[in-house]
Design an enzyme around this catalytic site. Structure first.
Site, mmCIF file in Angstrom:
data_model
loop_
_atom_site.group_PDB
_atom_site.id
_atom_site.type_symbol
_atom_site.label_atom_id
_atom_site.label_comp_id
_atom_site.label_asym_id
_atom_site.label_seq_id
_atom_site.Cartn_x
_atom_site.Cartn_y
_atom_site.Cartn_z
ATOM 1 N N CYS A 99 36.520 42.475 29.202
ATOM 2 C CA CYS A 99 35.604 43.461 29.772
ATOM 3 C C CYS A 99 34.157 42.999 29.610
ATOM 4 O O CYS A 99 33.736 42.655 28.496
ATOM 5 C CB CYS A 99 35.798 44.813 29.106
ATOM 6 S SG CYS A 99 34.741 46.108 29.810
ATOM 7 N N ASN A 210 45.942 37.849 36.695
ATOM 8 C CA ASN A 210 45.307 39.078 37.154
ATOM 9 C C ASN A 210 44.070 38.691 37.975
ATOM 10 O O ASN A 210 43.503 37.637 37.775
ATOM 11 C CB ASN A 210 44.919 39.920 35.926
ATOM 12 C CG ASN A 210 44.041 41.120 36.245
ATOM 13 O OD1 ASN A 210 43.003 41.312 35.616
ATOM 14 N ND2 ASN A 210 44.433 41.927 37.198
ATOM 15 N N GLY A 212 42.259 40.248 41.885
ATOM 16 C CA GLY A 212 42.231 40.163 43.345
ATOM 17 C C GLY A 212 43.569 40.137 44.043
ATOM 18 O O GLY A 212 43.641 39.840 45.238
#
Length: 334
Positions: A99, A210, A212
């Site tokens: 993140c 992970n 798109g």
């Protein structure tokens, strides 16, 4: 279900997404797919230890398999939070190393941890020592001006030695300055081949991808190279994609999905939530995109977006929205 991360078992997961993958969202997604691995929103370790645990960590038993994603950089606190998560019944504990938000950086965790793989390894080792369920890591391919080749290898080397059961990789860099979290999900270019190379380097370790991925056809293509695929915004904005996930994992042809039964189940769930003091909108906000691209979807969205948030709204609003879809589709088919 087969034990998570058994050799040779492919996994399709729904990514942890802040403000989106709460317990109501996960319950909804579980009705669409029985086999997909679901993730919580990120929960900061301090919050898991000191916060209102039932509100932060509670979930419905039907959500299994479900993983708790933690944020933090203190090995002792993460170990305690992981222990609490296992006590709640989670099937996996995942450490957020991806993140890029300012709030996460200020706490010295998230994507900035890509710069300190040794610390990430300490955190993983501490969590592994505290629980018996899988401990995994979700990361980026690098941050800022890091070269993704040595940066991702360095992180993988450290966390696998520390005992992580899986590494989920968002196939983009994170830019810690100059880009917002939303821009970090869109602007840095995707580099799926970098994740494939990591899997080639670690043929006997679980590597998931992970970033798109929009369709199950794309997911199938990735599964030829890696062990797992994690869907993010595609699963949230067009949740019907999950209706074919189980067939994909079983290498079967997907059968027609019973959306009427789904609406009945979600209406009953909403009634229970309202009876416990909640609001209809808590549940239906995750369902707005269910009929995306189908006849009647616009009217369905309009009803949920307006009527579901009115004071006293009940599950009849959800049933009315679905009825509008059926009526429009039936009239176009006539």
């Amino acid at each position: 279900m087969t034990k998570l991360y058994d050799d040779g078992v492919k996994i399709l997961a729904v990514a942890p997404m802040m403000d989106w993958t709460d317990r109501h969202c996960r319950y909804f997604h579980r009705q669409l797919s029985g086999d997909s691995l679901l993730y919580t929103e990120m929960v900061v370790a301090d919050a898991a230890i000191h916060g209102v645990r039932e509100r932060l960590l509670g979930f419905d038993a039907s959500e299994h398999p479900v993983a708790l994603q933690l944020g933090g950089s203190d090995p002792a606190k993460l170990a305690e939070a992981a222990r609490i998560g296992e006590g709640f019944g989670y099937d996996e504990i995942n450490l957020n190393v991806g993140c890029p938000s300012d709030r996460v950086q200020s706490g010295t965790f998230g994507a900035c941890l890509m710069k300190t793989p040794e610390l990430v390894a300490e955190c993983v080792a501490a969590m592994k020592g505290a629980v018996t369920i899988p401990v995994t890591v979700k990361c980026r391919i690098g941050v800022d001006h890091q070269d993704p080749e040595p940066a991702l290898d360095a992180l993988a080397d450290q966390v696998f030695v520390a005992g992580t059961d899986a590494l989920w990789v968002h196939a983009r860099k994170a830019w810690l300055e100059g880009l917002s979290p939303k821009e970090n999900r869109e602007i840095p270019p995707l580099d799926y081949d970098r994740v494939y190379r990591l899997k080639a380097r670690y043929p006997n370790r679980f590597i998931g991808i992970n970033g798109g991925i929009q369709t199950l056809a794309e997911a199938r293509a990735h599964l030829a190279h890696v062990d797992g695929v994690m869907l993010g915004r595609a699963a949230y904005h067009t949740p019907a994609i999950l209706a074919g996930a189980d067939a994909l994992l079983r290498d079967e042809v997907a059968e027609a999905f019973d959306f009427a039964a789904l609406i009945d189940t979600m209406a009953d769930y909403a009634d229970r939530h309202i009876a416990s003091g909640g609001r209809l909108g808590h549940v239906t906000r995750h369902m707005v995109g269910l009929f995306h691209g189908l006849a009647g979807a616009r009217r369905y969205r309009q009803i949920l977006s307006t009527d579901a948030n009115k004071p006293g709204a009940g599950s009849e609003v959800l049933r009315s929205a679905f009825a509008a879809v059926e009526l429009i589709r039936d009239s176009e088919a006539a």
